[in-house]
Design a protein around this motif. Sequence first.
Motif, PDB file in Angstrom:
ATOM      1  N   MET A  52       0.869  -9.409 -14.694  1.00 45.76           N
ATOM      2  CA  MET A  52       1.063 -10.767 -14.206  1.00 45.76           C
ATOM      3  C   MET A  52       2.390 -10.845 -13.464  1.00 45.76           C
ATOM      4  O   MET A  52       3.382 -10.223 -13.877  1.00 45.76           O
ATOM      5  CB  MET A  52       1.042 -11.750 -15.378  1.00 45.76           C
ATOM      6  CG  MET A  52       1.188 -13.208 -14.983  1.00 45.76           C
ATOM      7  SD  MET A  52       0.991 -14.337 -16.381  1.00 45.76           S
ATOM      8  CE  MET A  52      -0.782 -14.211 -16.638  1.00 45.76           C
ATOM      9  N   SER A  53       2.424 -11.600 -12.366  1.00 46.67           N
ATOM     10  CA  SER A  53       3.639 -11.700 -11.571  1.00 46.67           C
ATOM     11  C   SER A  53       4.684 -12.543 -12.287  1.00 46.67           C
ATOM     12  O   SER A  53       4.365 -13.476 -13.016  1.00 46.67           O
ATOM     13  CB  SER A  53       3.334 -12.292 -10.192  1.00 46.67           C
ATOM     14  OG  SER A  53       2.770 -13.588 -10.315  1.00 46.67           O
ATOM     15  N   ASP A  54       5.964 -12.207 -12.038  1.00 45.99           N
ATOM     16  CA  ASP A  54       7.057 -12.923 -12.682  1.00 45.99           C
ATOM     17  C   ASP A  54       7.569 -14.035 -11.772  1.00 45.99           C
ATOM     18  O   ASP A  54       6.911 -14.428 -10.792  1.00 45.99           O
ATOM     19  CB  ASP A  54       8.175 -11.957 -13.082  1.00 45.99           C
ATOM     20  CG  ASP A  54       8.756 -11.206 -11.869  1.00 45.99           C
ATOM     21  OD1 ASP A  54       8.541 -11.668 -10.718  1.00 45.99           O
ATOM     22  OD2 ASP A  54       9.421 -10.176 -12.069  1.00 45.99           O
ATOM     23  N   LEU A  55       8.765 -14.557 -12.081  1.00 43.36           N
ATOM     24  CA  LEU A  55       9.328 -15.667 -11.326  1.00 43.36           C
ATOM     25  C   LEU A  55       9.486 -15.350  -9.845  1.00 43.36           C
ATOM     26  O   LEU A  55       9.364 -16.229  -8.983  1.00 43.36           O
ATOM     27  CB  LEU A  55      10.700 -16.060 -11.903  1.00 43.36           C
ATOM     28  CG  LEU A  55      10.690 -16.743 -13.277  1.00 43.36           C
ATOM     29  CD1 LEU A  55      12.114 -16.851 -13.793  1.00 43.36           C
ATOM     30  CD2 LEU A  55      10.055 -18.106 -13.182  1.00 43.36           C
ATOM     31  N   LYS A  56       9.766 -14.077  -9.531  1.00 42.61           N
ATOM     32  CA  LYS A  56       9.985 -13.684  -8.145  1.00 42.61           C
ATOM     33  C   LYS A  56       8.723 -13.149  -7.487  1.00 42.61           C
ATOM     34  O   LYS A  56       8.764 -12.600  -6.385  1.00 42.61           O
ATOM     35  CB  LYS A  56      11.088 -12.641  -8.082  1.00 42.61           C
ATOM     36  CG  LYS A  56      12.437 -13.159  -8.581  1.00 42.61           C
ATOM     37  CD  LYS A  56      13.512 -12.089  -8.507  1.00 42.61           C
ATOM     38  CE  LYS A  56      14.853 -12.618  -9.006  1.00 42.61           C
ATOM     39  NZ  LYS A  56      15.918 -11.581  -8.960  1.00 42.61           N
ATOM     40  N   GLY A  57       7.583 -13.293  -8.170  1.00 44.34           N
ATOM     41  CA  GLY A  57       6.321 -12.820  -7.631  1.00 44.34           C
ATOM     42  C   GLY A  57       6.058 -11.345  -7.843  1.00 44.34           C
ATOM     43  O   GLY A  57       5.023 -10.826  -7.404  1.00 44.34           O
ATOM     44  N   HIS A  58       6.974 -10.616  -8.512  1.00 44.22           N
ATOM     45  CA  HIS A  58       6.833  -9.182  -8.719  1.00 44.22           C
ATOM     46  C   HIS A  58       5.874  -8.894  -9.883  1.00 44.22           C
ATOM     47  O   HIS A  58       5.813  -9.645 -10.860  1.00 44.22           O
ATOM     48  CB  HIS A  58       8.186  -8.535  -9.017  1.00 44.22           C
ATOM     49  CG  HIS A  58       9.164  -8.655  -7.894  1.00 44.22           C
ATOM     50  ND1 HIS A  58       8.828  -8.480  -6.581  1.00 44.22           N
ATOM     51  CD2 HIS A  58      10.502  -8.942  -7.900  1.00 44.22           C
ATOM     52  CE1 HIS A  58       9.878  -8.631  -5.817  1.00 44.22           C
ATOM     53  NE2 HIS A  58      10.916  -8.940  -6.584  1.00 44.22           N
ATOM     54  N   TYR A  59       5.160  -7.790  -9.770  1.00 42.89           N
ATOM     55  CA  TYR A  59       4.293  -7.332 -10.854  1.00 42.89           C
ATOM     56  C   TYR A  59       4.362  -5.804 -10.915  1.00 42.89           C
ATOM     57  O   TYR A  59       4.705  -5.128  -9.937  1.00 42.89           O
ATOM     58  CB  TYR A  59       2.849  -7.791 -10.644  1.00 42.89           C
ATOM     59  CG  TYR A  59       2.163  -7.146  -9.458  1.00 42.89           C
ATOM     60  CD1 TYR A  59       1.416  -5.975  -9.617  1.00 42.89           C
ATOM     61  CD2 TYR A  59       2.263  -7.692  -8.180  1.00 42.89           C
ATOM     62  CE1 TYR A  59       0.792  -5.364  -8.527  1.00 42.89           C
ATOM     63  CE2 TYR A  59       1.650  -7.087  -7.095  1.00 42.89           C
ATOM     64  CZ  TYR A  59       0.921  -5.923  -7.274  1.00 42.89           C
ATOM     65  OH  TYR A  59       0.313  -5.325  -6.212  1.00 42.89           O
TER      66      TYR A  59
END
Length: 801
Positions: A52-59
Motif C-alpha cells: 500500500m502506498s504511503d503519505l508520499k505515494g511510495h510503495y
Amino acid sequence: MNIRYSLFLLFICFVCNVHAQLIKVHGTVMTLEGEPIELATIHVAGGVAGGMSDLKGHYEFFTPKSDTVKLVISCLGFNKVERKIVSPDKEILLNVVLQSAFNALKDLEVTERKQETEMTQQIKLDRFRLMPDASGGSVESLLSTFAGVNSNNEMSSQYMVRGGNYDENSVYVNGIEVYRPLLIRAGQQEGLSFINPDLVQSIDFSAGGFDTRYGDKMSSVLDISYKKPELFEGSFAASLQGGSVYLGHATKKLTQIHGVRYKRNASLLGSLDTKGEYDPSFLDYQTYITYTLSPRWELSLLGNVSSNSYKFAPQNRTTKFGTQEIAKEFKVYFDGKEDDQFTTVFGALTLKHKIDKQTELGLMLSAFQTDEQERYDITGEYWLNDVDVSGESQRAIDKTLGVASYHEHARNKLKASVLNFSHMGAATRNSHTIRWGAGGQIEKITDRMREWEWRDSAGYSMPYNPNQVNVIYNLYSRNELNNTRLYSYLQDTYKFDIASGFISVTGGLRASYWGFNKEVLISPRASIAYIPDWEKKFTFRFATGLYYQSPFYKEFRDSVYSDGGYRIQLNRNIKSQRSLQFIGGIDHYFYFLYRPFKFTVEAYYKSIDHLIPYTVDNVRVMYFGENRGSGHIAGLDMKIFGELVPGIDSWVSLSLMDSRERFDGKRMPRPTDQRYNISMFFQDYFPNNPKYKLQLKLVWADGLPFGPSRDEANKAAFRMSPYRRVDIGMSRQLVGGEDRVMRHKIMRHIKNLWLGVDVFNLFNISNVNSYYWITDVHNQQYAVPNYLTSRQINLRIVADF
C-alpha cells in the motif's frame, strides 16, 4: 557434529536461493495533477503479494520471480490500472498515474475517494438533480439516507443527526458558515435551502467527532465546496415544483458561476388535508466569483439573495384518525389567511495567499441579514365526530363529541444581521498538516412578536371564566440584542507509518468567547485512525472531544407568565449546552461478485449537561429558555455502500439510538429520540440500454415523542407513528450526437437532455410529524394528526450545455 554443520549449510543455501527468487516491486502512485496518492493498493494479480502506498505515494514489496508479473493498482475514487511486466529482472520500478473515477452512467456520482482516516465523509456529487425529492432538489434530502441522519418531513430541508435537533447542525459553503431563517414553523413555509445543488462541486459531511476548525455546534457539519468551471458550461431544469438555471464561465484569471432557482410547490401542498388557496413563491440567486490577482493571490466573492413568500387562505379540512375499533373525524371550516415573507441577503469576500506549495493564508469578511415577517388571522369552526367503522366505507355517524371555534392571530417580525471577520491558515511540514484560525462576529437582532389564540368550546371561551373572556394562549415579545463573539482554533494532523501499519492522528483546541453572558468556552478535540498492515482492507477510527452548543437567539428566549399571558425575556444567565462525545468506528472494504463495497459501523456516546429542554412542532424548535437538566445519547450506525448494480453506487443504512434527558426531577425520552431508522438509496438502469435509469429513496424511521401543547411535564408522554416513505424516479437520457432528436440544429448545443417522471410517496402512506390538540370545556384533550403529503406525480426535464 558434521551432520549438524551440513544441515546448517543446507538451510543457508535454501534461504539464499529463495531470496534470489524474489523480485522487488516499488514505485510511486500519483494523480494527474502530480499529487501523491496515499493508501492505494498494489498487488500481483492471482497472488498474495502486495503493498500500500504511503503519505508520499511510495510503495514497496517483494514477489516471487516469474516470466510475467501482472500488477493491479487501485484506490477508491480512482480508476483501476493494470500493468503487465514481461521477463522482469531483479526489481520492477513502476510509477503510476491514476485518474479520478467517472462513470457516464452515474447521474448521482457519490465517490468516497480513499480509505477515510478522518471522521468526515468526503463525497463528490454530480447531477444528483435526478434524485426524486419532494422538497424540490436539495443536498439535505440525500443526507437523510445516511446513517445517523433523520428527516421526517419531506417538505423541509432540515435534518436531525444522532439525537440532535435542527439547530445543532453547522453548514459551511466554501468555509463560510451560513444560516437559515429563525421564524420558520412549518415545512411548507421554508422554501429553498441555502445550498444550490447546481453549484456544488463536493461535500464533506461529519455526523460527529469533527475537528476544531468547525464552530460551536454539537451534532454535525456539512461543508460544501462550490465549483470553479474550466470553460463555459450551463444547465437548465424544470418540473412541476419549479425550475433552475445555472451558468459557469472561466478565463485565464476569472471564474464565475451563477444560479437562479424558483420553487412553487402548490400542487404538492394541495395533497394536504387542509384545502385552500396555496400561493407559495420562493426565489433565490447565488453567485461565486474568483479572480486570480497573481499566481499566489486569489480573491473570491460568494453572494446570495433569496425571497421566500408563503401565502395561504385555508377553506376546509377533514381528517380521520384513531384506530380500527375507535375512529374519529375532525372537520373544520376556515376563514382568514396567512401571509409570510422571509428575505435574506448574504455576502462573503475572501482573500487567499499561497506563500508556497505547502502554506496558505486567508482573510474573510462576511455579512448576513434576514428580514422575516409572519402574519396570520385564521378563524376555524370545527366538529369532532365518531366514525362508523362497522362497514367497508367509513363515514361519520350522528354522534358529535365536540363543537367549537377558534381564532389564531400573529404579527411577528424579526430582523437579524451578522458581521463576521476571520483569518485562517494551513501549512504542511513533513508529515504534519497544521490548521489555525481566529475571528470575531457582531450580531444584532430585533424581535417584535405578538401572537394569541382564542378558543370557544360549546359556547364557552377557554380557559373558562364566567366573568370574562379569556384567550387560551398569549405571547408577547419586544427585544433587541447586540452581541459579540470571538473565537480561535489550532489543530495538527500527523500521519506516519509504523511497523504494523499506518496511523493518522489529529488533535486540536478551540476557544471562544460569548459577550452576551461573558462565557469562555474551551473545546479540546482529538481523533485517531489506524490502517493495519495485517489487513489493509480495514480502517479503525476513534474520536473524542468536548463540544458546545453556543446559543444564537432562540435558545435563551425565556417565556415568563404574568397577567394571563407569556412575555419573552432574554435570559442572561444562560450557558452553552455541553457534550462530551466518544465515537468509535470501523470501515471494511471488500469485493462481492467482483464489485467494490464498503461497510461502515460506528458506535457513539454523548453525555450532555447544561441542557436547555425544548419541544419540536413540525420544524419549529421551542426552547424552555433555561439550563434545566442533563441527558445522554447512545447509538450504533451501520452503512453498506457500493455497487449493488454494476458501475453505479447505492447504499443501505441502519441506525439504532437511545436518547434520554432529565430535568425538574423527571427522566424522559428527548424530543429527537428516534430508536431506529432504516434508509436506502438505490440506483439501477436497463442492462441493454443504460440511458434508462431508475432511482429510489426509502426511509422507515421510528416516530418521535410528543405531548400536549405547552405541557412541559408531559412533553414526551406519547410517540408518533413511524415515518415510512418511498420516492421513485425514472429518467431517459438523450445524448448530444447520439440520439436522433439531439442532432437537430436547435439541440446541437445541448450535451445531455434528461426527461423524467417521479412518484412521491409511492405507497400513499399517511405520515405524521405534528398534532393539533383539541380541548373541550371538560378539559378532555384529543390529538388530531397533521398528516403530510400524499402520493404525487412530478414531471421534470434537465438539460446540460
